[in-house]
Design a protein around this motif. Structure first.
Motif, PDB file in Angstrom:
ATOM      1  N   TYR A 181       0.848  -1.197   0.000  1.00  0.00           N
ATOM      2  CA  TYR A 181       0.000   0.000   0.000  1.00  0.00           C
ATOM      3  C   TYR A 181       0.877   1.238   0.000  1.00  0.00           C
ATOM      4  O   TYR A 181       2.021   1.204   0.481  1.00  0.00           O
ATOM      5  CB  TYR A 181      -0.911   0.019   1.238  1.00  0.00           C
ATOM      6  N   ARG A 182       0.335   2.306  -0.554  1.00  0.00           N
ATOM      7  CA  ARG A 182       1.012   3.591  -0.391  1.00  0.00           C
ATOM      8  C   ARG A 182       0.899   3.995   1.082  1.00  0.00           C
ATOM      9  O   ARG A 182      -0.187   3.911   1.679  1.00  0.00           O
ATOM     10  CB  ARG A 182       0.394   4.646  -1.280  1.00  0.00           C
ATOM     11  N   ALA A 183       1.992   4.431   1.656  1.00  0.00           N
ATOM     12  CA  ALA A 183       1.968   4.805   3.071  1.00  0.00           C
ATOM     13  C   ALA A 183       0.973   5.920   3.341  1.00  0.00           C
ATOM     14  O   ALA A 183       0.328   5.953   4.396  1.00  0.00           O
ATOM     15  CB  ALA A 183       3.374   5.212   3.523  1.00  0.00           C
ATOM     16  N   CYS A 184       0.812   6.827   2.383  1.00  0.00           N
ATOM     17  CA  CYS A 184      -0.098   7.953   2.601  1.00  0.00           C
ATOM     18  C   CYS A 184      -1.555   7.511   2.679  1.00  0.00           C
ATOM     19  O   CYS A 184      -2.391   8.215   3.251  1.00  0.00           O
ATOM     20  CB  CYS A 184       0.072   8.999   1.503  1.00  0.00           C
ATOM     21  N   ASP A 185      -1.891   6.343   2.116  1.00  0.00           N
ATOM     22  CA  ASP A 185      -3.278   5.871   2.135  1.00  0.00           C
ATOM     23  C   ASP A 185      -3.644   5.177   3.439  1.00  0.00           C
ATOM     24  O   ASP A 185      -4.827   4.943   3.702  1.00  0.00           O
ATOM     25  CB  ASP A 185      -3.528   4.908   0.971  1.00  0.00           C
ATOM     26  N   ILE A 186      -2.644   4.816   4.240  1.00  0.00           N
ATOM     27  CA  ILE A 186      -2.951   4.116   5.491  1.00  0.00           C
ATOM     28  C   ILE A 186      -2.333   4.804   6.704  1.00  0.00           C
ATOM     29  O   ILE A 186      -2.351   4.248   7.800  1.00  0.00           O
ATOM     30  CB  ILE A 186      -2.475   2.645   5.435  1.00  0.00           C
ATOM     31  N   GLU A 187      -1.821   6.016   6.522  1.00  0.00           N
ATOM     32  CA  GLU A 187      -1.163   6.659   7.648  1.00  0.00           C
ATOM     33  C   GLU A 187      -2.152   7.094   8.728  1.00  0.00           C
ATOM     34  O   GLU A 187      -1.737   7.374   9.864  1.00  0.00           O
ATOM     35  CB  GLU A 187      -0.319   7.851   7.177  1.00  0.00           C
ATOM     36  N   HIS A 188      -3.455   7.127   8.403  1.00  0.00           N
ATOM     37  CA  HIS A 188      -4.440   7.450   9.431  1.00  0.00           C
ATOM     38  C   HIS A 188      -4.743   6.259  10.325  1.00  0.00           C
ATOM     39  O   HIS A 188      -5.391   6.406  11.370  1.00  0.00           O
ATOM     40  CB  HIS A 188      -5.744   7.923   8.773  1.00  0.00           C
TER      41      HIS A 188
END
Length: 344
Positions: free
Chosen positions: A85-92
């Motif tokens: 996954y892109r880190a920005c899509d799961i950083e929440h």
């Protein structure tokens, strides 16, 4: 959600472009999320346009969720491969139990979630786990799967999240770039960096301090007292670069540095060309990666897993979407070294 030009000036990283959805009165976020979970919308043009905004660029931060056993594998020399996954899509996502459906090995939730994070060397190393790249993933029978089913919409299964999924292209092993990290998410939402990868030394430098000895103790075979862990497994893929007419083993440090692999800093010259080198073959008419071999046997990974191919090869699922088998070397056809070139 739609991100406007004004929003993009508030600190969005150009290497991590945000997922964008054109919401309207007749198309709410909840409707988009439901569409992402329905096989009926696999070919929906609107959903595909939304999915296409989740772009990977050179230097995009990528993440794969791991179990403690998988962390031990990477400390020993495993490379990035499979679902990520892109880190920005799961950083929440912060709490360990929020990563349950992103696990690839089918293990149950625990008090800690581990992950591998690295920067993408090139977008061609990644594809969407859906048609046309991987048409067979959605039809894999339940008895031969590990982990969550693949929906074919380009999004991961979730009751309330909209998370774009990726796989390494053809489920290939990717040479691990410099400064990749092994990390842990612990209760309370804290992220702990455990190790960082040092390519010239081919190993992992420990960053976690005494406070996190318990975390390191959960990793099979890992010692909390070791400050450096060398990779002992032979890599199945590597980077090669050229300077004039000479070829060198190379190191990627995305987004902008690609150099000769050398212990001394003075010898780390930038390469003029770069490519990923790995072994490919056909076995029983099926394209495979050759991960390791000796004079008699070879360990193979299916490039395009499909139900009939799995039946024909007897390949076993080792983690979500990843099917491997052992085969006699003399049964391999078109066995060759493949060079996947990058544009620098």
């Amino acid at each position: 959600m739609t991100v406007t030009g004004e929003d993009s000036e508030l600190g969005y990283d150009p290497l991590d472009p945000p997922l964008m959805a054109p919401l309207r009165r007749d198309l709410s976020w909840q409707q988009v999320q439901l569409m992402s979970q329905s096989v009926s919308y696999r070919e929906d043009p609107g959903l595909r346009r939304i999915r296409a905004t989740a772009a990977i660029r050179r230097g995009t931060r990528m993440t794969k969720i791991l179990s403690a056993t998988q962390v031990a594998g990477h400390l020993g020399g495993w490379l990035p491969y499979g679902f990520c996954y892109r880190a920005c899509d799961i950083e929440h996502l912060r709490e360990p139990d929020q990563f349950g459906l992103l696990r690839t090995d089918g293990t149950a939730d625990s008090d800690v979630t581990f992950a591998l994070r690295w920067r993408a060397t090139d977008p061609i190393d990644y594809e969407v786990p859906a048609s046309p790249a991987q048409p067979g993933l959605t039809a894999l029978p339940a008895h031969s799967r590990i982990g969550a089913m693949v929906l074919g919409t380009g999004f991961g299964p979730s009751t309330d999240e909209l998370i774009p999924e990726f796989i390494t292209t053809g489920f290939a092993d990717l040479p691990i770039p410099a400064n990749a990290q092994l990390l842990a998410h612990v209760p309370g939402g804290e992220e702990v960096i455990l190790y960082t990868y040092q390519p010239e030394q081919n190993g992992w430098l420990r960053l976690a301090g005494p406070r996190w000895r318990g975390l390191l103790g959960e990793i099979p075979g890992a010692s909390p007292d070791r400050e450096y862990v060398p990779c002992t497994g032979a890599a199945s893929a590597r980077l090669v670069g050229r300077i004039d007419d000479k070829e060198y083993e190379a190191v990627a440090d995305p987004p902008g540095e690609f150099r000769v692999r050398a212990l001394t800093r003075a010898a780390r010259y930038p390469v003029q060309t770069l490519s990923r080198r790995a072994e490919q073959a056909l076995w029983r008419g099926t394209p495979v990666w050759v991960l390791q071999r000796d004079e008699t046997w070879a360990r193979l990974r299916l490039i395009k897993p499909e139900a009939d191919v799995i039946n024909a090869t007897g390949a076993r699922c080792y983690e979500r979407g990843v099917y491997e088998a052992w085969a006699p070397v003399d049964e391999l056809a078109d066995h060759h070294i493949a060079d996947i070139a990058y544009q620098l």
